[in-house]
Each structure stands twice: as structure tokens, then as C-alpha cells.
Design a protein around this motif. Structure first.
Motif, short mmCIF file in Angstrom:
data_model
loop_
_atom_site.label_atom_id
_atom_site.label_comp_id
_atom_site.label_asym_id
_atom_site.label_seq_id
_atom_site.Cartn_x
_atom_site.Cartn_y
_atom_site.Cartn_z
N UNK A 113 0.81 -1.21 0.00
CA UNK A 113 0.00 0.00 0.00
C UNK A 113 0.84 1.27 0.00
N UNK A 114 2.07 1.19 0.49
CA UNK A 114 2.97 2.34 0.56
C UNK A 114 4.35 1.93 0.09
N UNK A 115 4.93 2.73 -0.81
CA UNK A 115 6.29 2.53 -1.28
C UNK A 115 6.99 3.87 -1.30
N UNK A 156 -6.70 5.97 0.08
CA UNK A 156 -7.53 5.24 1.04
C UNK A 156 -8.78 4.62 0.38
N UNK A 157 -9.39 5.33 -0.54
CA UNK A 157 -10.61 4.84 -1.18
C UNK A 157 -10.37 3.57 -2.01
#
Length: 91
Positions: free
Chosen positions: A78-80, A87-88
Motif C-alpha cells: 500500500x505504501x512505497x 484510502x478509497x
């Protein structure tokens, strides 16, 4: 953001896609940014984090159309680094 980063540093790369499959049959399509040399790839990874992919090792013994057989348990990315899935779009 990726294009700007590579352009500013004159990093030549190609974008590819690979299907990643985990032992529990969960799968996702990953976008790969492929570089000509290890130093360029290392600079990219330092900035964006991410996972290292080696087609000879990770794609079913180098098969061009082979999948990326992942080990361990599936976890969504979800994060890089500075990139994040909104978020949606997270499920």
C-alpha cells in the motif's frame, strides 16, 4: 513522480508487468521498472523502496511468460516510499 525521478537522473528504464502468485493462490499484477544496470536500480529502490525482482530467479526459471512465484504470506503493498495507494482504493 516516477517519470520525473528517472528523467532528472537520466535513468533509462522500461516498464513491464508480471503476475505474482502466493502459495495460498492469492495473486496480483505488479508493475516492474527495469533498469540497464544495478546502480540505477539501487538508486530507484533507495527512493521508492519496493521489491527486487530478478527474472532469472523469480520468473519460473526465466520463462518470458512465467509468473512470479512469491513465498510466504500475501500482504498488499500500500505504501512505497513517497508513493501510496489512496484510502478509497484500499480494500
Amino acid at each position: 513522480m516516477i517519470a520525473k525521478f528517472c528523467q532528472e537522473r537520466e535513468l533509462k528504464h522500461q516498464t513491464r508487468h508480471v503476475q505474482a502468485i502466493w502459495p495460498n493462490s492469492k495473486y496480483e499484477t505488479y508493475r516492474l521498472h527495469c533498469f540497464r544496470d544495478a546502480a540505477s536500480a539501487a538508486a530507484f529502490r533507495r527512493h521508492f523502496e519496493g521489491l527486487m525482482f530478478d527474472p532469472r530467479r523469480d520468473r519460473e526459471n526465466g520463462k518470458v511468460r512465467g509468473v512470479w512465484r512469491r513465498l510466504g504470506e500475501y500482504a498488499p503493498v500500500l505504501d512505497l516510499g513517497p508513493l501510496s495507494v489512496p484510502e478509497i482504493l484500499r480494500s
